[in-house]
Design an enzyme around this catalytic site. Sequence first.
Site, PDB file in Angstrom:
ATOM      1  N   LYS A  42      20.320 -74.066  63.258  1.00 57.20           N
ATOM      2  CA  LYS A  42      20.753 -75.138  64.163  1.00 57.20           C
ATOM      3  C   LYS A  42      20.626 -74.695  65.615  1.00 57.20           C
ATOM      4  CE  LYS A  42      23.720 -76.875  60.520  1.00 57.20           C
ATOM      5  NZ  LYS A  42      25.069 -77.072  59.978  1.00 57.20           N
TER       6      LYS A  42
ATOM      7  N   GLN B   3      31.020 -75.348  60.973  1.00 52.02           N
ATOM      8  CA  GLN B   3      30.180 -75.104  59.799  1.00 52.02           C
ATOM      9  C   GLN B   3      31.042 -75.058  58.531  1.00 52.02           C
ATOM     10  OE1 GLN B   3      26.752 -74.897  59.602  1.00 52.02           O
ATOM     11  NE2 GLN B   3      27.045 -74.767  57.393  1.00 52.02           N
TER      12      GLN B   3
ATOM     13  N   ASP C 130      28.531 -84.041  63.622  1.00 54.16           N
ATOM     14  CA  ASP C 130      28.312 -83.998  62.168  1.00 54.16           C
ATOM     15  C   ASP C 130      28.688 -85.336  61.518  1.00 54.16           C
ATOM     16  OD1 ASP C 130      27.072 -81.776  61.105  1.00 54.16           O
ATOM     17  OD2 ASP C 130      28.904 -80.569  60.974  1.00 54.16           O
TER      18      ASP C 130
HETATM   19  C1  BQF Z   1      14.529 -76.255  54.020  1.00 51.88           C
HETATM   20  C2  BQF Z   1      24.144 -76.973  53.509  1.00 51.88           C
HETATM   21  C3  BQF Z   1      25.166 -76.860  51.357  1.00 51.88           C
HETATM   22  C4  BQF Z   1      26.393 -76.540  51.935  1.00 51.88           C
HETATM   23  C5  BQF Z   1      26.504 -76.437  53.306  1.00 51.88           C
HETATM   24  C6  BQF Z   1      16.003 -76.336  56.032  1.00 51.88           C
HETATM   25  C7  BQF Z   1      18.394 -76.177  55.828  1.00 51.88           C
HETATM   26  C8  BQF Z   1      18.250 -76.011  54.468  1.00 51.88           C
HETATM   27  C9  BQF Z   1      16.996 -76.046  53.875  1.00 51.88           C
HETATM   28  C10 BQF Z   1      19.721 -76.183  56.476  1.00 51.88           C
HETATM   29  C11 BQF Z   1      22.982 -77.152  54.386  1.00 51.88           C
HETATM   30  C12 BQF Z   1      21.638 -77.466  53.825  1.00 51.88           C
HETATM   31  C13 BQF Z   1      23.145 -76.968  55.761  1.00 51.88           C
HETATM   32  C14 BQF Z   1      15.878 -76.187  54.656  1.00 51.88           C
HETATM   33  C15 BQF Z   1      22.004 -77.069  56.722  1.00 51.88           C
HETATM   34  C16 BQF Z   1      20.667 -77.894  54.896  1.00 51.88           C
HETATM   35  O1  BQF Z   1      13.522 -75.858  54.652  1.00 51.88           O
HETATM   36  O2  BQF Z   1      14.450 -76.756  52.889  1.00 51.88           O
HETATM   37  C17 BQF Z   1      17.251 -76.332  56.613  1.00 51.88           C
HETATM   38  O3  BQF Z   1      19.897 -75.435  57.409  1.00 51.88           O
HETATM   39  N1  BQF Z   1      20.746 -77.025  56.049  1.00 51.88           N
HETATM   40  C18 BQF Z   1      24.445 -76.673  56.270  1.00 51.88           C
HETATM   41  O4  BQF Z   1      24.636 -76.526  57.466  1.00 51.88           O
HETATM   42  O5  BQF Z   1      25.481 -76.533  55.429  1.00 51.88           O
HETATM   43  C19 BQF Z   1      25.373 -76.646  54.085  1.00 51.88           C
HETATM   44  C20 BQF Z   1      24.051 -77.076  52.131  1.00 51.88           C
END
Ligand code: BQF
Length: 295
Positions: free
Chosen positions: A56, A100, A123
């Site tokens: 991010k 987060q 968010d």
């Molecule tokens: C990709 C998330 C579960 C729990 C908390 C790119 C992300 C993921 C995959 C990413 C996720 C999932 C995020 C890919 C943010 C998505 O290339 O496939 C980016 O950074 N995510 C989060 O902040 O908290 C989570 C999943």
Amino acid sequence: MEKTATLIDGKKTAQQIRNEIKAEVATIVDKHEKGPHLAAIIVGDDPASQTYVASKERAAKSVGMTSSTYRYPEETTEEELLSAIDFLNNDSEIDGFIVQLPLPAHINVDKVIDRIDPSKDVDGFHPVNVGKMAIGQPAYVSATPAGILELLKRYKIETEGKHCVVLGRSNIVGSPLSILMAKKAYPGNATVTVCHSKTQNLAGITKTADILICAIGSPQFVKAGMVKEGAVVIDVGIHRISADNEKGYRLVGDVAFDEVAKKAAYITPVPGGVGPMTIAMLLKNTLSAAKKEFY
Ligand code: BQF
């Protein structure tokens, strides 16, 4: 040659969106001498969460935004976290911020989200934003559902009158998606069914889906036998499974990709599908915050 689904490329689409945002950020910087400022709070050292926050921060900087990350140890108390939120709520330099998730078990996540100023809640997790979204008022929309709608739109997927089955009912993905897909809008105007861990005859229902959105949180759960020929399959899952490579793991989704791709008309891959869109839509919400579009 066997047929295979068209790939919905989230990585490429997210890059396009970042380019669009970058141009708007440049205009804002020209006018105000400073770009939108996104902050993130992270508590503890869960490796996946560290990766997400780093992505991010990198994405925000790549479009010319300012990014600040506030790191707190696992033992941080709820009171300390609430104070950190108050600090960002009151810092006029910060346009929007996120906390987060997941948080350590000793911290009440609902109390934390409630404390975020809705006007900085990029968010879209605060009850005020969820409520406004639900009744169709301008609001920050949770980035993963927003990213999925954006993919459907940019790939010109028909949704009107279609049966959209959402697997999963989380506050962050399944619930808001089910609301958005039923709205009188495009994408939307779908007939929506929400399935979850207590659903009976799950495969019988998923087999009737024109659009199947998989957000159950179980690796490679959705098999070819659960999918209708020609369906649009959106995979929200993201799981690390051990692999014999440098990292020691690889990413898989909630969908058994190889077998389902032979049956679907469209499918999102993991990685490179919904995940990158989640990050792009967070930036879009941050841009809206800087432009004060909703509050
Ligand atoms: C990709 C998330 C579960 C729990 C908390 C790119 C992300 C993921 C995959 C990413 C996720 C999932 C995020 C890919 C943010 C998505 O290339 O496939 C980016 O950074 N995510 C989060 O902040 O908290 C989570 C999943």
